[in-house]
Design an enzyme around this catalytic site. Structure first.
Site, PDB file in Angstrom:
ATOM      1  N   HIS A  39       0.836  -1.198   0.000  1.00 10.34           N
ATOM      2  CA  HIS A  39       0.000   0.000   0.000  1.00 10.34           C
ATOM      3  C   HIS A  39       0.873   1.251   0.000  1.00 10.34           C
ATOM      4  O   HIS A  39       1.244   1.757   1.056  1.00 10.34           O
ATOM      5  CB  HIS A  39      -0.897  -0.015   1.234  1.00 10.34           C
ATOM      6  CG  HIS A  39      -1.751  -1.241   1.331  1.00 10.34           C
ATOM      7  ND1 HIS A  39      -1.254  -2.470   1.718  1.00 10.34           N
ATOM      8  CD2 HIS A  39      -3.065  -1.441   1.080  1.00 10.34           C
ATOM      9  CE1 HIS A  39      -2.228  -3.366   1.709  1.00 10.34           C
ATOM     10  NE2 HIS A  39      -3.343  -2.771   1.325  1.00 10.34           N
ATOM     11  N   HIS A  79      -2.131  -1.222   7.089  1.00  7.53           N
ATOM     12  CA  HIS A  79      -1.746  -1.437   5.684  1.00  7.53           C
ATOM     13  C   HIS A  79      -0.679  -0.441   5.236  1.00  7.53           C
ATOM     14  O   HIS A  79       0.075  -0.716   4.313  1.00  7.53           O
ATOM     15  CB  HIS A  79      -2.976  -1.373   4.757  1.00  7.53           C
ATOM     16  CG  HIS A  79      -3.735  -0.075   4.827  1.00  7.53           C
ATOM     17  ND1 HIS A  79      -4.677   0.180   5.793  1.00  7.53           N
ATOM     18  CD2 HIS A  79      -3.679   1.041   4.050  1.00  7.53           C
ATOM     19  CE1 HIS A  79      -5.179   1.392   5.618  1.00  7.53           C
ATOM     20  NE2 HIS A  79      -4.584   1.942   4.561  1.00  7.53           N
ATOM     21  N   LEU A 142      -8.608  -3.161  10.780  1.00 11.33           N
ATOM     22  CA  LEU A 142      -8.846  -1.732  10.999  1.00 11.33           C
ATOM     23  C   LEU A 142      -9.659  -1.494  12.264  1.00 11.33           C
ATOM     24  O   LEU A 142     -10.571  -2.258  12.587  1.00 11.33           O
ATOM     25  CB  LEU A 142      -9.525  -1.118   9.777  1.00 11.33           C
ATOM     26  CG  LEU A 142      -8.654  -1.174   8.513  1.00 11.33           C
ATOM     27  CD1 LEU A 142      -9.459  -0.787   7.278  1.00 11.33           C
ATOM     28  CD2 LEU A 142      -7.433  -0.277   8.653  1.00 11.33           C
ATOM     29  N   GLY A 183     -11.230   3.788   7.259  1.00 11.28           N
ATOM     30  CA  GLY A 183     -11.625   2.440   7.670  1.00 11.28           C
ATOM     31  C   GLY A 183     -11.732   2.337   9.182  1.00 11.28           C
ATOM     32  O   GLY A 183     -12.712   1.803   9.720  1.00 11.28           O
ATOM     33  N   ILE A 214     -10.766   8.313   0.631  1.00 11.33           N
ATOM     34  CA  ILE A 214     -10.580   7.146  -0.239  1.00 11.33           C
ATOM     35  C   ILE A 214     -10.505   5.874   0.600  1.00 11.33           C
ATOM     36  O   ILE A 214      -9.826   5.829   1.623  1.00 11.33           O
ATOM     37  CB  ILE A 214      -9.269   7.282  -1.063  1.00 11.33           C
ATOM     38  CG1 ILE A 214      -9.380   8.423  -2.092  1.00 11.33           C
ATOM     39  CG2 ILE A 214      -8.911   5.969  -1.763  1.00 11.33           C
ATOM     40  CD1 ILE A 214     -10.360   8.181  -3.232  1.00 11.33           C
ATOM     41  N   HIS A 288      -4.199   3.060  -3.291  1.00 17.47           N
ATOM     42  CA  HIS A 288      -4.331   2.463  -1.958  1.00 17.47           C
ATOM     43  C   HIS A 288      -3.538   1.164  -1.797  1.00 17.47           C
ATOM     44  O   HIS A 288      -2.676   1.078  -0.936  1.00 17.47           O
ATOM     45  CB  HIS A 288      -5.816   2.207  -1.634  1.00 17.47           C
ATOM     46  CG  HIS A 288      -6.018   1.252  -0.501  1.00 17.47           C
ATOM     47  ND1 HIS A 288      -6.069   1.658   0.812  1.00 17.47           N
ATOM     48  CD2 HIS A 288      -6.133  -0.101  -0.478  1.00 17.47           C
ATOM     49  CE1 HIS A 288      -6.212   0.598   1.594  1.00 17.47           C
ATOM     50  NE2 HIS A 288      -6.261  -0.485   0.834  1.00 17.47           N
ATOM     51  N   ARG A 384     -17.888 -19.282  38.832  1.00 16.00           N
ATOM     52  CA  ARG A 384     -17.686 -17.819  38.808  1.00 16.00           C
ATOM     53  C   ARG A 384     -17.490 -17.300  40.234  1.00 16.00           C
ATOM     54  O   ARG A 384     -16.747 -16.358  40.463  1.00 16.00           O
ATOM     55  CB  ARG A 384     -18.854 -17.103  38.121  1.00 16.00           C
ATOM     56  CG  ARG A 384     -20.177 -17.292  38.793  1.00 16.00           C
ATOM     57  CD  ARG A 384     -21.283 -16.440  38.152  1.00 16.00           C
ATOM     58  NE  ARG A 384     -22.589 -16.857  38.637  1.00 16.00           N
ATOM     59  CZ  ARG A 384     -23.629 -16.058  38.786  1.00 16.00           C
ATOM     60  NH1 ARG A 384     -23.537 -14.782  38.454  1.00 16.00           N
ATOM     61  NH2 ARG A 384     -24.779 -16.511  39.216  1.00 16.00           N
ATOM     62  N   GLU A 440     -17.772  -4.726  24.416  1.00 21.65           N
ATOM     63  CA  GLU A 440     -16.887  -5.893  24.513  1.00 21.65           C
ATOM     64  C   GLU A 440     -15.693  -5.796  23.573  1.00 21.65           C
ATOM     65  O   GLU A 440     -14.561  -6.121  23.941  1.00 21.65           O
ATOM     66  CB  GLU A 440     -17.655  -7.192  24.208  1.00 21.65           C
ATOM     67  CG  GLU A 440     -18.609  -7.642  25.295  1.00 21.65           C
ATOM     68  CD  GLU A 440     -19.961  -6.956  25.216  1.00 21.65           C
ATOM     69  OE1 GLU A 440     -20.183  -6.136  24.282  1.00 21.65           O
ATOM     70  OE2 GLU A 440     -20.816  -7.233  26.081  1.00 21.65           O
ATOM     71  N   PHE A 465     -20.548 -13.682  24.587  1.00 18.56           N
ATOM     72  CA  PHE A 465     -20.153 -12.432  23.944  1.00 18.56           C
ATOM     73  C   PHE A 465     -18.705 -12.419  23.460  1.00 18.56           C
ATOM     74  O   PHE A 465     -18.218 -11.393  22.998  1.00 18.56           O
ATOM     75  CB  PHE A 465     -20.480 -11.237  24.840  1.00 18.56           C
ATOM     76  CG  PHE A 465     -21.953 -11.129  25.145  1.00 18.56           C
ATOM     77  CD1 PHE A 465     -22.892 -11.239  24.127  1.00 18.56           C
ATOM     78  CD2 PHE A 465     -22.409 -10.966  26.445  1.00 18.56           C
ATOM     79  CE1 PHE A 465     -24.253 -11.176  24.391  1.00 18.56           C
ATOM     80  CE2 PHE A 465     -23.767 -10.898  26.718  1.00 18.56           C
ATOM     81  CZ  PHE A 465     -24.698 -11.009  25.703  1.00 18.56           C
ATOM     82  N   HIS A 489     -21.193 -17.858  32.698  1.00 17.59           N
ATOM     83  CA  HIS A 489     -22.435 -18.200  32.004  1.00 17.59           C
ATOM     84  C   HIS A 489     -22.089 -19.038  30.768  1.00 17.59           C
ATOM     85  O   HIS A 489     -22.367 -18.667  29.635  1.00 17.59           O
ATOM     86  CB  HIS A 489     -23.240 -16.951  31.653  1.00 17.59           C
ATOM     87  CG  HIS A 489     -23.678 -16.189  32.867  1.00 17.59           C
ATOM     88  ND1 HIS A 489     -22.786 -15.687  33.797  1.00 17.59           N
ATOM     89  CD2 HIS A 489     -24.908 -15.856  33.330  1.00 17.59           C
ATOM     90  CE1 HIS A 489     -23.446 -15.075  34.771  1.00 17.59           C
ATOM     91  NE2 HIS A 489     -24.737 -15.167  34.507  1.00 17.59           N
ATOM     92  N   HIS A 501     -28.200 -16.616  24.842  1.00 20.69           N
ATOM     93  CA  HIS A 501     -27.199 -16.490  25.899  1.00 20.69           C
ATOM     94  C   HIS A 501     -26.475 -17.801  26.205  1.00 20.69           C
ATOM     95  O   HIS A 501     -25.689 -17.856  27.136  1.00 20.69           O
ATOM     96  CB  HIS A 501     -27.849 -15.943  27.175  1.00 20.69           C
ATOM     97  CG  HIS A 501     -28.124 -14.478  27.121  1.00 20.69           C
ATOM     98  ND1 HIS A 501     -28.847 -13.903  26.089  1.00 20.69           N
ATOM     99  CD2 HIS A 501     -27.765 -13.457  27.940  1.00 20.69           C
ATOM    100  CE1 HIS A 501     -28.919 -12.598  26.296  1.00 20.69           C
ATOM    101  NE2 HIS A 501     -28.266 -12.300  27.412  1.00 20.69           N
ATOM    102  N   ARG A 548     -22.389 -20.252  35.649  1.00 14.42           N
ATOM    103  CA  ARG A 548     -23.279 -19.364  36.392  1.00 14.42           C
ATOM    104  C   ARG A 548     -23.829 -20.118  37.609  1.00 14.42           C
ATOM    105  O   ARG A 548     -24.020 -19.561  38.670  1.00 14.42           O
ATOM    106  CB  ARG A 548     -24.450 -18.955  35.492  1.00 14.42           C
ATOM    107  CG  ARG A 548     -25.524 -18.185  36.207  1.00 14.42           C
ATOM    108  CD  ARG A 548     -26.764 -18.037  35.329  1.00 14.42           C
ATOM    109  NE  ARG A 548     -27.756 -17.202  35.976  1.00 14.42           N
ATOM    110  CZ  ARG A 548     -28.567 -17.624  36.929  1.00 14.42           C
ATOM    111  NH1 ARG A 548     -28.526 -18.876  37.340  1.00 14.42           N
ATOM    112  NH2 ARG A 548     -29.442 -16.794  37.474  1.00 14.42           N
TER     113      ARG A 548
END
Ligand SMILES: Cc1ncc(C[n+]2csc(CCOP(=O)(O)OP(=O)(O)O)c2C)c(N)n1
Ligand SMILES: [Mg+2]
Length: 698
Positions: A39, A79, A142, A183, A214, A288, A384, A440, A465, A489, A501, A548
């Site tokens: 790039h 990049h 990115l 980006g 760009i 680019h 936990r 997160e 998650f 959990h 979940h 949990r």
């Protein structure tokens, strides 16, 4: 298309500043051209911005690129790596060993630039932390770089609050600069991270946004018309503009504005022209991500007043210019800092010792002296919960163990409750409990940033998650950062919250990531062992996968001690004479079920073995003798039990073994109903064990 001529004057008539900037440009162009990939456009455009920052402001000593109070430079637009490699080369940044010793040689010799993107070159396609000294963090996906820069800035605030003392107000005062592009700005993670940075008023953080309009597919008018300045003002940032990336004085003014802004982060929006100086490619996406082509290279060099045929050319005086600028300034600052720290050590020996250990990724003596032993208890407690207890037992001895949750602290039990631990906030940058908010992905990147500054960070959330933070976690692993992820959990055991979940494929997903240690302990004492292992890691991130719901605390007088967990898998209960007909392998909450099945089988005269296998990676690292002692190859009757996808389990059970698993999404119901629906019971395990024995006898 209009092309601005960079420097109509021949090399002899250029200022050394202009020549230095053009050297950055042409090295970048030549590197990409030689690799025939890469790039070139953005390094060409941002060379003056990088030059201005590094040469005039950055407090960085190329001779000691790991000096703890150095300013950090993050190239979030990974990049544009040639921009960074050119800087590292021209400023003669020194190589550093894995033990943080500066070596004599330079980090990026000219030959490495000539071998840009080739195997084993110090100049890989995107900047890689740990591989090229002077690269502060790995970038390429990115948005990750800018989000990581927030973690670095937070770490600095924390260090300042804890270690700067009367007479040493400047011990930690470094700044964090990140170059980002369209980006990075489009990626959601930058929004999460910028929002938190604004909230925390990180005045030591400066993002430089390359507003070139760009991206790969063309002009940003295709997809990106939001008002970035207004957005950042809304986040509580100071926003300033530089209308011309070539205007060193305007740039300098913007950096000075950053320095004088004491109550918020700064965004400098710089208008630039991608492919600057290339007559047919400037301001197009063609600049680019592909080499300019020989002819365009010539024309660009002509525009720079550069000798057209010279490649990888560093004119006389350029190295010296950088040495007199960033080199001299950096060395003075660095030397002064080390002189200060030796005085600090006399006045604050304990704090200095903490800093030394932290910066070398060591633990304090006696860090494990209060680790709890949990008595046998058929009702037990959630892993936990036990994790929270273990965390607090070690946190009081490891002051730089800091972290928190993405708004799930009360559920993940990751709060450090010790008096004085406090909450990290604008009012208390020394707080050890972090509130990442419901962010997160940014949390993952921020943990990386914290770890790069070498505090010991942990972050927590619901296991489901990880889907939202995989990009950051992958970089923890790639960078070999010992970040600790606490995920609770962990299964259908979350019950009524239902399939949104209930993790299914997540264990397989985490286990398949190179370099990541994934531990799903069976009970409270395995939790202790897990934390013990994790805290002693230096180069691996780790994931603790916790329940949990309550799980029995296994009676260790009857079954094997939990210390076996450190080897990844161990024989928890065995057949007479260690001669099993069938092996039951469980993890986490399913180990208790395996033990129940084992007792029933025993009554029926069936010789079973139970293997608790909290961690595949640790087990795979054991020598063959140990592995075969735990899973003897001749015992083919094997049953794995895990409330998750069985993806990968045949590695341990063999293709002819049986995997009790979940092959669909979960469901919302009380646990009893779920266990029945998905077939997790001692009866099912007993039945599977018997049919395995029959199958393998046949
Ligand atoms: C998360 C992520 N998605 C996609 C890419 C692939 N990619 C690399 S550069 C780029 C365009 C970036 O545009 P911009 O940030 O404006 O950089 P510029 O072209 O201006 O240098 C894309 C889509 C990536 N590296 N990371
Ligand atoms: Mg762009």
């Amino acid at each position: 298309m209009s092309t601005t001529v960079v420097s109509p004057s021949s090399l002899a008539l250029q200022t050394i500043e202009q020549t230095s900037i053009n050297t950055i440009r042409t090295l970048s162009i030549d590197g990409v051209q030689a690799a025939n990939s890469g790039h070139p456009g953005t390094p060409m455009a941002l060379a003056p911005v990088a030059y201005c920052l590094w040469q005039r402001f950055l407090r960085f000593d190329p001779a000691d690129p790991v000096w703890p109070n150095r300013d950090r430079f993050v190239l979030s637009i990974g990049h544009a790596s040639m921009l960074l490699y050119s800087l590292l080369h021209l400023t003669k940044v020194r190589a550093v060993s894995k033990d943080y010793e500066t070596l004599g040689e330079v980090s990026v010799p000219l030959d490495a630039i000539k071998a840009f993107r080739q195997l084993d070159s110090r100049c890989p396609g995107h900047p890689e932390y740990r591989w090229t000294s002077g690269v502060e963090t790995t970038t390429g996906p990115l948005g990750q770089g800018v989000a990581t820069s927030v973690g670095i800035a937070i770490a600095r605030k924390w260090l300042t609050a804890r270690y700067n003392r009367p007479g040493f107000e400047d011990l930690f005062n470094f700044n964090v600069y990140a170059f980002c592009g369209d980006g990075c700005m489009m990626e959601g993670i930058s929004g999460e991270a910028a929002s938190l940075a604004g909230h925390l008023q990180l005045s030591n953080l400066c993002w430089i946004y390359d507003n070139n309009h760009i991206t790969i597919e063309g002009n940003t008018s295709l997809t990106f018309t939001e008002d970035v300045a207004t957005r950042f003002l809304g986040y509580g940032w100071n926003v300033t503009r530089v209308g011309d990336a070539n205007d060193l004085e305007m740039l300098s003014r913007a950096f000075r504005t950053f320095h004088s802004t004491k109550d918020r982060p700064t965004l400098i929006i710089v208008d630039s022209h991608i492919g600057y100086g290339a007559p047919h490619k400037q301001d197009t996406s063609g600049a680019h991500g592909e080499p300019l082509g020989e002819e365009e290279v010539r024309l660009a060099k002509r525009n720079y007043g550069w000798p057209e045929d010279k490649k990888f050319y560093v004119p006389d005086g350029v190295y010296d210019h950088f040495r007199q600028g960033i080199g001299k300034r950096g060395k003075e600052l660095r030397d002064a800092w080390f002189a200060r720290i030796s005085k600090y050590r006399k006045q604050y020996p304990e704090l200095a010792e903490e800093l030394f250990r932290m910066q070398h990724r060591q633990l304090p003596d006696g860090w494990d002296r209060d680790l709890p032993e949990f008595p046998a208890d058929p009702k037990g407690l959630a892993t936990r919960e036990s994790s929270g207890k273990v965390l607090n037992a070690v946190a009081k001895h490891i002051p730089w163990l800091i972290g928190g949750s993405a708004d799930l602290g009360p559920s993940t039990k990751t709060r450090i409750t010790e008096e004085g631990a406090g909450d990290f906030s604008v009012e208390n940058y020394a707080g050890r409990n972090f509130h990442f908010g419901i962010r997160e992905h940014a949390m993952g990147a921020i943990l990386n940033g914290l770890s790069l500054v070498k505090v010991r960070p942990f972050g927590s959330g619901f296991f489901i998650f990880v889907d939202y933070m995989r990009g950051s976690m992958r970089l923890s692993a790639l960078m070999e950062l010992p970040v600790i992820y606490v995920f609770t959990h962990d299964s259908i055991g979350v019950r009524e919250d239902g399939p949104t979940h209930q993790p299914i494929e997540h264990l397989a997903h985490m286990r398949s990531m190179p370099g990541l240690i994934v531990i799903r302990p069976a009970d409270a004492n395995e939790v202790r062992e897990a934390w013990k292992v994790v805290l002693q890691l230096h180069h691996e991130p780790a994931v603790l996968v916790l329940t949990r719901q309550a799980v029995p605390t296994i009676d260790r007088t009857k079954y094997a001690p939990a210390s076996g967990a450190a080897r990844g898998a161990y024989i928890l209960a065995d057949a007479p004479d260690a001669d099993p007909e069938v092996i039951l392998i469980g993890t986490g909450s399913e180990v208790a079920l395996c033990l129940e099945a084992y007792e029933r089988l025993k009554k029926e005269g069936v010789r079973a073995r139970v293997v608790s296998m909290p961690c595949w990676e640790l087990f795979d690292d054991q020598d063959r003798d140990y592995r075969e002692a735990v899973l003897p190859p001749h015992v083919k009757a094997r049953v794995s039990v895990e409330e998750a996808s069985d993806f990968g389990w045949t590695k341990y059970t063999g293709a002819e073994g049986h995997n009790i698993c979940i092959e669909s999404f979960g469901a919302s119901a009380p646990l009893k109903q779920l266990l029945k629906k998905f077939g997790f019971s001692a009866e099912k395990i007993v039945a599977a064990a018997k049919s395995q024995i029959a199958k393998h006898q046949a």
